[in-house]
Design a protein around this motif. Structure first.
Motif, PDB file in Angstrom:
ATOM      1  N   TYR A   1     -15.215  -5.306   6.540  1.00 53.10           N
ATOM      2  CA  TYR A   1     -15.032  -4.100   7.336  1.00 53.10           C
ATOM      3  C   TYR A   1     -15.511  -4.401   8.757  1.00 53.10           C
ATOM      4  O   TYR A   1     -16.427  -5.213   8.957  1.00 53.10           O
ATOM      5  CB  TYR A   1     -15.882  -2.946   6.807  1.00 53.10           C
ATOM      6  N   VAL A   2     -14.928  -3.712   9.730  1.00 49.42           N
ATOM      7  CA  VAL A   2     -15.442  -3.818  11.086  1.00 49.42           C
ATOM      8  C   VAL A   2     -15.693  -2.408  11.623  1.00 49.42           C
ATOM      9  O   VAL A   2     -14.845  -1.523  11.513  1.00 49.42           O
ATOM     10  CB  VAL A   2     -14.479  -4.612  12.005  1.00 49.42           C
ATOM     11  N   LYS A   3     -16.899  -2.223  12.149  1.00 50.78           N
ATOM     12  CA  LYS A   3     -17.236  -0.991  12.858  1.00 50.78           C
ATOM     13  C   LYS A   3     -17.546  -1.366  14.314  1.00 50.78           C
ATOM     14  O   LYS A   3     -17.542  -2.544  14.670  1.00 50.78           O
ATOM     15  CB  LYS A   3     -18.425  -0.289  12.200  1.00 50.78           C
ATOM     16  N   GLY A   4     -17.803  -0.372  15.135  1.00 51.72           N
ATOM     17  CA  GLY A   4     -18.055  -0.669  16.547  1.00 51.72           C
ATOM     18  C   GLY A   4     -16.839  -1.232  17.248  1.00 51.72           C
ATOM     19  O   GLY A   4     -16.950  -1.982  18.217  1.00 51.72           O
ATOM     20  N   HIS A   5     -15.644  -0.837  16.782  1.00 51.87           N
ATOM     21  CA  HIS A   5     -14.399  -1.415  17.283  1.00 51.87           C
ATOM     22  C   HIS A   5     -13.888  -0.734  18.544  1.00 51.87           C
ATOM     23  O   HIS A   5     -12.983  -1.252  19.205  1.00 51.87           O
ATOM     24  CB  HIS A   5     -13.325  -1.335  16.202  1.00 51.87           C
TER      25      HIS A   5
ATOM     26  N   LEU B   1      -8.012   8.465  15.773  1.00 54.49           N
ATOM     27  CA  LEU B   1      -7.670   8.116  14.390  1.00 54.49           C
ATOM     28  C   LEU B   1      -7.370   9.369  13.574  1.00 54.49           C
ATOM     29  O   LEU B   1      -6.498   9.349  12.693  1.00 54.49           O
ATOM     30  CB  LEU B   1      -8.801   7.308  13.767  1.00 54.49           C
ATOM     31  N   ASP B   2      -8.055  10.471  13.874  1.00 56.72           N
ATOM     32  CA  ASP B   2      -7.736  11.736  13.206  1.00 56.72           C
ATOM     33  C   ASP B   2      -6.317  12.196  13.563  1.00 56.72           C
ATOM     34  O   ASP B   2      -5.567  12.664  12.702  1.00 56.72           O
ATOM     35  CB  ASP B   2      -8.740  12.820  13.604  1.00 56.72           C
ATOM     36  N   SER B   3      -5.943  12.031  14.835  1.00 63.20           N
ATOM     37  CA  SER B   3      -4.590  12.401  15.264  1.00 63.20           C
ATOM     38  C   SER B   3      -3.548  11.512  14.595  1.00 63.20           C
ATOM     39  O   SER B   3      -2.476  11.979  14.184  1.00 63.20           O
ATOM     40  CB  SER B   3      -4.465  12.297  16.788  1.00 63.20           C
ATOM     41  N   LEU B   4      -3.875  10.236  14.474  1.00 64.74           N
ATOM     42  CA  LEU B   4      -2.974   9.297  13.815  1.00 64.74           C
ATOM     43  C   LEU B   4      -2.766   9.686  12.353  1.00 64.74           C
ATOM     44  O   LEU B   4      -1.641   9.651  11.833  1.00 64.74           O
ATOM     45  CB  LEU B   4      -3.556   7.886  13.923  1.00 64.74           C
ATOM     46  N   THR B   5      -3.832  10.090  11.692  1.00 67.88           N
ATOM     47  CA  THR B   5      -3.737  10.522  10.298  1.00 67.88           C
ATOM     48  C   THR B   5      -2.859  11.763  10.175  1.00 67.88           C
ATOM     49  O   THR B   5      -1.998  11.855   9.280  1.00 67.88           O
ATOM     50  CB  THR B   5      -5.138  10.804   9.732  1.00 67.88           C
TER      51      THR B   5
ATOM     52  N   SER C   1      -4.954  -9.045   9.164  1.00 69.31           N
ATOM     53  CA  SER C   1      -4.490  -7.685   8.898  1.00 69.31           C
ATOM     54  C   SER C   1      -5.631  -6.722   9.205  1.00 69.31           C
ATOM     55  O   SER C   1      -6.786  -6.975   8.841  1.00 69.31           O
ATOM     56  CB  SER C   1      -4.057  -7.524   7.440  1.00 69.31           C
ATOM     57  N   ILE C   2      -5.284  -5.632   9.882  1.00 68.85           N
ATOM     58  CA  ILE C   2      -6.247  -4.603  10.270  1.00 68.85           C
ATOM     59  C   ILE C   2      -5.810  -3.317   9.581  1.00 68.85           C
ATOM     60  O   ILE C   2      -4.740  -2.784   9.873  1.00 68.85           O
ATOM     61  CB  ILE C   2      -6.246  -4.383  11.799  1.00 68.85           C
ATOM     62  N   LEU C   3      -6.603  -2.792   8.660  1.00 70.52           N
ATOM     63  CA  LEU C   3      -6.206  -1.645   7.837  1.00 70.52           C
ATOM     64  C   LEU C   3      -7.113  -0.455   8.090  1.00 70.52           C
ATOM     65  O   LEU C   3      -8.337  -0.556   7.971  1.00 70.52           O
ATOM     66  CB  LEU C   3      -6.249  -2.018   6.354  1.00 70.52           C
ATOM     67  N   TYR C   4      -6.481   0.692   8.403  1.00 71.41           N
ATOM     68  CA  TYR C   4      -7.220   1.952   8.476  1.00 71.41           C
ATOM     69  C   TYR C   4      -6.930   2.752   7.221  1.00 71.41           C
ATOM     70  O   TYR C   4      -5.781   3.102   6.943  1.00 71.41           O
ATOM     71  CB  TYR C   4      -6.818   2.744   9.721  1.00 71.41           C
ATOM     72  N   GLN C   5      -7.969   3.018   6.440  1.00 72.56           N
ATOM     73  CA  GLN C   5      -7.832   3.841   5.230  1.00 72.56           C
ATOM     74  C   GLN C   5      -7.987   5.298   5.665  1.00 72.56           C
ATOM     75  O   GLN C   5      -9.102   5.776   5.855  1.00 72.56           O
ATOM     76  CB  GLN C   5      -8.867   3.429   4.192  1.00 72.56           C
ATOM     77  N   ALA C   6      -6.855   5.979   5.802  1.00 76.27           N
ATOM     78  CA  ALA C   6      -6.800   7.174   6.634  1.00 76.27           C
ATOM     79  C   ALA C   6      -7.470   8.406   6.040  1.00 76.27           C
ATOM     80  O   ALA C   6      -8.016   9.210   6.785  1.00 76.27           O
ATOM     81  CB  ALA C   6      -5.343   7.489   6.983  1.00 76.27           C
ATOM     82  N   ASN C   7      -7.421   8.601   4.732  1.00 76.36           N
ATOM     83  CA  ASN C   7      -7.946   9.867   4.215  1.00 76.36           C
ATOM     84  C   ASN C   7      -8.964   9.712   3.095  1.00 76.36           C
ATOM     85  O   ASN C   7      -9.222  10.641   2.344  1.00 76.36           O
ATOM     86  CB  ASN C   7      -6.804  10.788   3.763  1.00 76.36           C
TER      87      ASN C   7
ATOM     88  N   PRO D   1     -15.947   5.669   6.689  1.00 77.83           N
ATOM     89  CA  PRO D   1     -15.505   6.361   7.902  1.00 77.83           C
ATOM     90  C   PRO D   1     -15.654   5.493   9.168  1.00 77.83           C
ATOM     91  O   PRO D   1     -16.637   4.762   9.325  1.00 77.83           O
ATOM     92  CB  PRO D   1     -16.425   7.588   7.960  1.00 77.83           C
ATOM     93  N   ASN D   2     -14.657   5.598  10.030  1.00 76.15           N
ATOM     94  CA  ASN D   2     -14.653   4.929  11.341  1.00 76.15           C
ATOM     95  C   ASN D   2     -14.749   3.410  11.246  1.00 76.15           C
ATOM     96  O   ASN D   2     -15.324   2.756  12.119  1.00 76.15           O
ATOM     97  CB  ASN D   2     -15.765   5.482  12.242  1.00 76.15           C
ATOM     98  N   THR D   3     -14.231   2.849  10.171  1.00 73.64           N
ATOM     99  CA  THR D   3     -14.141   1.392  10.056  1.00 73.64           C
ATOM    100  C   THR D   3     -12.691   1.001   9.789  1.00 73.64           C
ATOM    101  O   THR D   3     -11.880   1.813   9.362  1.00 73.64           O
ATOM    102  CB  THR D   3     -14.991   0.832   8.903  1.00 73.64           C
ATOM    103  N   PHE D   4     -12.406  -0.258  10.043  1.00 79.52           N
ATOM    104  CA  PHE D   4     -11.171  -0.892   9.602  1.00 79.52           C
ATOM    105  C   PHE D   4     -11.527  -1.961   8.581  1.00 79.52           C
ATOM    106  O   PHE D   4     -12.592  -2.591   8.664  1.00 79.52           O
ATOM    107  CB  PHE D   4     -10.432  -1.547  10.769  1.00 79.52           C
ATOM    108  N   VAL D   5     -10.633  -2.160   7.630  1.00 77.01           N
ATOM    109  CA  VAL D   5     -10.736  -3.298   6.725  1.00 77.01           C
ATOM    110  C   VAL D   5      -9.918  -4.432   7.332  1.00 77.01           C
ATOM    111  O   VAL D   5      -8.768  -4.230   7.729  1.00 77.01           O
ATOM    112  CB  VAL D   5     -10.200  -2.960   5.321  1.00 77.01           C
ATOM    113  N   VAL D   6     -10.518  -5.605   7.417  1.00 78.13           N
ATOM    114  CA  VAL D   6      -9.852  -6.767   8.000  1.00 78.13           C
ATOM    115  C   VAL D   6      -9.737  -7.836   6.928  1.00 78.13           C
ATOM    116  O   VAL D   6     -10.692  -8.094   6.193  1.00 78.13           O
ATOM    117  CB  VAL D   6     -10.643  -7.318   9.206  1.00 78.13           C
TER     118      VAL D   6
END
Length: 354
Positions: A39-43, A50-54, A212-218, A239-244
């Motif tokens: 996971y990456v935070k502080g991105h 990200l809420d708007s994207l969801t 690969s950069i993945l946002y788990q949206a909900n 919350p507020n992380t991406f899976v890489v």
């Protein structure tokens, strides 16, 4: 327990890459070699965006089917646009998900006589602005931000393996080339036909990509990562992380010292509603033969000896010498209706049928 038998996915703070780079690179090196996921935070991508994207993602999938079919992937030789539920397969088994593939906008420049894989670069298929206001703008902004993040990370990956920061980007990623992303909806088990099973997407590695950069949206469960002993490990949404994760392109270039770990998605449990996720894929250029990079021996000595995987690796004999054809064949195999429509001879030559 050996280091290869990981039981969780580490969280790396990208802010630390500036404040305490030595520690960050050590953490990243461990994740690359022994896990292949982090996971990456502080991105730096704002949570309100990200809420708007969801919201835009959910709104797209909530459109009437006839509207989504106006952006159907069968209208795109570049395999961009909408795929209906169960249209894609992994290892010849139906994936229970809807998707919308998009990329940085790029015109089609392919002409007869040019390499056939150049048809993979082409324009997006967007819903009309009046149908989904702000959708195109939001997705292209995400694509740009995710690409910036991926390029930052790939430079840090190179440094973590004791390479020059641009050792991977300079040769294998062209400025302005097309990189893909997608919106995905996984219906819950109780929203599926019982005969469909619970495969959201089957065991696979990300073929041909670097990162690969993945946002788990909900926040719903489903993503699982196979550790190197073969056990499936949950990768819950944070919350507020991406899976890489590492793709097979990067794995090959760095002599398998960074691992393209197998992963899958299970359909959400009954009563929880759909799971939404949004991945971005940083891929290498399609016209550049892959040549493994010289890696310091002290790094190579840490290379995993055994990595269990339930993933296949079809067409792998083409990969290094012709990544463009390799990528195209994988798309034809996964999206057979599109492939057979636009590439009938290739599908026939490689025994790909409906």
């Amino acid at each position: 327990m050996s280091a290869t038998d990981f039981t969780s996915i580490p969280v790396l703070d990208l802010a630390k890459a500036t404040k305490d780079k030595v520690v960050f690179l050590a953490e990243l090196q461990h994740a690359l070699i022994h896990i292949g996921f982090f996971y990456v935070k502080g991105h730096g991508i704002p949570s309100d965006f990200l809420d708007s994207l969801t919201k835009q993602t959910i709104a797209y999938f909530d459109l009437p089917l006839e509207e989504k079919l106006k952006t159907d992937k069968t209208n795109s030789p570049a395999f961009l646009g909408y795929s209906s539920l169960g249209n894609e397969t992994t290892k010849d088994k139906k994936d229970n998900r809807e998707q919308f593939d998009f990329a940085n906008d790029h015109p089609s420049t392919w002409t007869e006589g040019r390499p056939i894989y150049e048809r993979l670069t082409g324009p997006n298929l967007w819903p009309a602005e009046e149908v989904l206001p702000g959708f195109r703008q939001t997705l292209l902004l995400f694509q740009s931000q995710a690409q910036d993040l991926a390029e930052t990370l790939i430079r840090l990956v190179a440094e973590a393996l004791d390479l020059a920061p641009n050792a991977l980007l300079d040769r294998y990623v062209l400025p302005g080339q097309q990189h893909r992303a997608k919106l995905i909806k996984y219906p819950a088990v109780d929203q599926l036909n019982p005969l469909d099973g619970t495969q959201g997407v089957g065991p696979h590695r990300d073929t041909g990509s670097f990162l690969s950069i993945l946002y788990q949206a909900n926040g719903l469960p489903g993503l699982q990562v196979q550790n190197h002993a073969g056990t499936w490990i949950d990768a819950p949404a944070i919350p507020n992380t991406f899976v890489v994760n590492i793709g097979t392109g990067l794995e090959y270039l760095v002599q398998n010292v960074a691992v393209a770990t197998t992963h899958r998605v299970l359909s959400p449990p009954p009563g929880r509603g759909p799971r939404y996720s949004i991945p971005f894929f940083l891929r290498g250029r399609l016209d550049q033969k892959l040549i493994p990079i010289d890696i310091p021996q002290r790094i190579l000595d840490q290379r995993p000896q055994t990595v269990v995987t339930d993933s296949g690796h079809q067409f792998h004999q083409l990969y290094a010498n012709d990544p463009g054809l390799y990528t195209l064949l994988n798309r034809i195999s996964s999206h057979r209706d599109v492939g057979i429509k636009f590439y009938p001879q290739l599908a026939k030559d490689y025994n790909i049928s409906h």
